[in-house]
Design a protein around this motif. Sequence first.
Motif, PDB file in Angstrom:
ATOM      1  N   ARG A 102      -6.592 -86.735  -3.110  1.00 26.84           N
ATOM      2  CA  ARG A 102      -5.201 -86.447  -3.366  1.00 26.84           C
ATOM      3  C   ARG A 102      -4.901 -86.944  -4.968  1.00 26.84           C
ATOM      4  O   ARG A 102      -4.356 -86.252  -5.745  1.00 26.84           O
ATOM      5  N   HIS A 103      -5.434 -88.001  -5.120  1.00 24.81           N
ATOM      6  CA  HIS A 103      -5.004 -88.735  -6.376  1.00 24.81           C
ATOM      7  C   HIS A 103      -5.888 -87.771  -7.469  1.00 24.81           C
ATOM      8  O   HIS A 103      -5.145 -87.640  -8.636  1.00 24.81           O
ATOM      9  N   ILE A 104      -7.092 -87.574  -7.179  1.00 29.05           N
ATOM     10  CA  ILE A 104      -7.964 -86.845  -8.177  1.00 29.05           C
ATOM     11  C   ILE A 104      -7.457 -85.489  -8.338  1.00 29.05           C
ATOM     12  O   ILE A 104      -7.390 -84.892  -9.595  1.00 29.05           O
ATOM     13  N   ARG A 105      -6.977 -84.772  -7.465  1.00 29.99           N
ATOM     14  CA  ARG A 105      -6.308 -83.699  -7.766  1.00 29.99           C
ATOM     15  C   ARG A 105      -5.026 -83.608  -8.806  1.00 29.99           C
ATOM     16  O   ARG A 105      -5.025 -82.620  -9.576  1.00 29.99           O
ATOM     17  N   ARG A 106      -4.391 -84.459  -8.618  1.00 28.83           N
ATOM     18  CA  ARG A 106      -3.208 -84.795  -9.454  1.00 28.83           C
ATOM     19  C   ARG A 106      -3.835 -84.893 -10.771  1.00 28.83           C
ATOM     20  O   ARG A 106      -2.966 -84.481 -11.778  1.00 28.83           O
ATOM     21  N   ILE A 107      -4.683 -85.566 -10.941  1.00 32.83           N
ATOM     22  CA  ILE A 107      -5.228 -85.984 -12.544  1.00 32.83           C
ATOM     23  C   ILE A 107      -5.713 -84.633 -13.086  1.00 32.83           C
ATOM     24  O   ILE A 107      -5.497 -84.304 -14.333  1.00 32.83           O
ATOM     25  N   VAL A 108      -6.398 -83.782 -11.975  1.00 26.72           N
ATOM     26  CA  VAL A 108      -7.196 -82.506 -12.715  1.00 26.72           C
ATOM     27  C   VAL A 108      -6.076 -81.541 -12.924  1.00 26.72           C
ATOM     28  O   VAL A 108      -5.985 -80.853 -13.862  1.00 26.72           O
ATOM     29  N   ARG A 109      -4.940 -81.635 -12.129  1.00 23.37           N
ATOM     30  CA  ARG A 109      -3.760 -80.782 -12.585  1.00 23.37           C
ATOM     31  C   ARG A 109      -3.179 -81.210 -13.892  1.00 23.37           C
ATOM     32  O   ARG A 109      -2.577 -80.213 -14.921  1.00 23.37           O
ATOM     33  N   ALA A 110      -3.102 -82.447 -13.945  1.00 22.51           N
ATOM     34  CA  ALA A 110      -2.575 -82.940 -15.180  1.00 22.51           C
ATOM     35  C   ALA A 110      -3.272 -82.525 -16.563  1.00 22.51           C
ATOM     36  O   ALA A 110      -2.435 -82.280 -17.418  1.00 22.51           O
ATOM     37  N   TYR A 111      -4.686 -82.550 -16.492  1.00 20.36           N
ATOM     38  CA  TYR A 111      -5.400 -82.116 -17.670  1.00 20.36           C
ATOM     39  C   TYR A 111      -5.373 -80.718 -17.777  1.00 20.36           C
ATOM     40  O   TYR A 111      -5.228 -80.225 -18.886  1.00 20.36           O
ATOM     41  N   LEU A 112      -5.447 -80.007 -16.767  1.00 25.11           N
ATOM     42  CA  LEU A 112      -5.188 -78.595 -16.898  1.00 25.11           C
ATOM     43  C   LEU A 112      -3.759 -78.095 -17.556  1.00 25.11           C
ATOM     44  O   LEU A 112      -3.828 -77.227 -18.346  1.00 25.11           O
ATOM     45  N   HIS A 113      -2.825 -78.874 -17.366  1.00 31.97           N
ATOM     46  CA  HIS A 113      -1.664 -78.488 -17.770  1.00 31.97           C
ATOM     47  C   HIS A 113      -1.633 -78.998 -19.294  1.00 31.97           C
ATOM     48  O   HIS A 113      -1.134 -77.923 -20.130  1.00 31.97           O
ATOM     49  N   ARG A 114      -2.184 -79.928 -19.459  1.00 32.79           N
ATOM     50  CA  ARG A 114      -2.072 -80.654 -20.870  1.00 32.79           C
ATOM     51  C   ARG A 114      -3.070 -79.435 -21.701  1.00 32.79           C
ATOM     52  O   ARG A 114      -2.783 -79.247 -22.932  1.00 32.79           O
ATOM     53  N   TRP A 115      -4.031 -78.919 -21.228  1.00 31.85           N
ATOM     54  CA  TRP A 115      -5.049 -77.892 -21.689  1.00 31.85           C
ATOM     55  C   TRP A 115      -4.333 -76.651 -21.741  1.00 31.85           C
ATOM     56  O   TRP A 115      -5.166 -75.445 -22.149  1.00 31.85           O
ATOM     57  N   ALA A 116      -3.344 -76.256 -21.176  1.00 31.27           N
ATOM     58  CA  ALA A 116      -2.734 -74.846 -21.038  1.00 31.27           C
ATOM     59  C   ALA A 116      -3.760 -73.859 -20.292  1.00 31.27           C
ATOM     60  O   ALA A 116      -3.551 -72.833 -20.691  1.00 31.27           O
ATOM     61  N   MET A 117      -4.256 -74.487 -19.260  1.00 34.42           N
ATOM     62  CA  MET A 117      -5.207 -73.722 -18.278  1.00 34.42           C
ATOM     63  C   MET A 117      -4.505 -73.918 -17.006  1.00 34.42           C
ATOM     64  O   MET A 117      -5.521 -73.981 -16.025  1.00 34.42           O
ATOM     65  N   THR A 118      -3.335 -73.794 -16.725  1.00 33.91           N
ATOM     66  CA  THR A 118      -2.566 -74.049 -15.394  1.00 33.91           C
ATOM     67  C   THR A 118      -3.339 -72.791 -14.340  1.00 33.91           C
ATOM     68  O   THR A 118      -3.019 -73.227 -13.083  1.00 33.91           O
TER      69      THR A 118
END
Length: 138
Positions: A17-33
Amino acid sequence: MHQQHRMHLTIGDHSPRHIRRIVRAYLHRWAMTELTDAAELAVTELLANVVRHVPGRSCGVLILRVTNGVRVEVTDTDPRLPEVQEPDRLAEHGRGLMLVEALTDRWGVAPNPPGKTVWFECDAQPGDGTSVRRGVHQ
């Protein structure tokens, strides 16, 4: 320029669950939502394999921005290489790599002594991000 985030950790039952949040945050930062759902589910499956099969549950996770999308790698100390298998219809486990194959554009596994690295890539799509993903085991 490639951007990345690397973690070394011991996986617990709630770690995915925590790793998913980190992945989500990076994809948001990189504009790849548009890649979030596929990448979150795929990394969850790879981490579940660590929980089930790796003594000590120790692993490394790399989230890497690549030219055409994102690459996620999970490295562990178990030398056994995973294989996609056709599970029994009633089995509770055994479908994880089938999901990874279906959700991602590419995935694979490489020996990385003393263990292995299992990775997947999701390509960012120009435009609205609606696309059908194909898995290719390399």
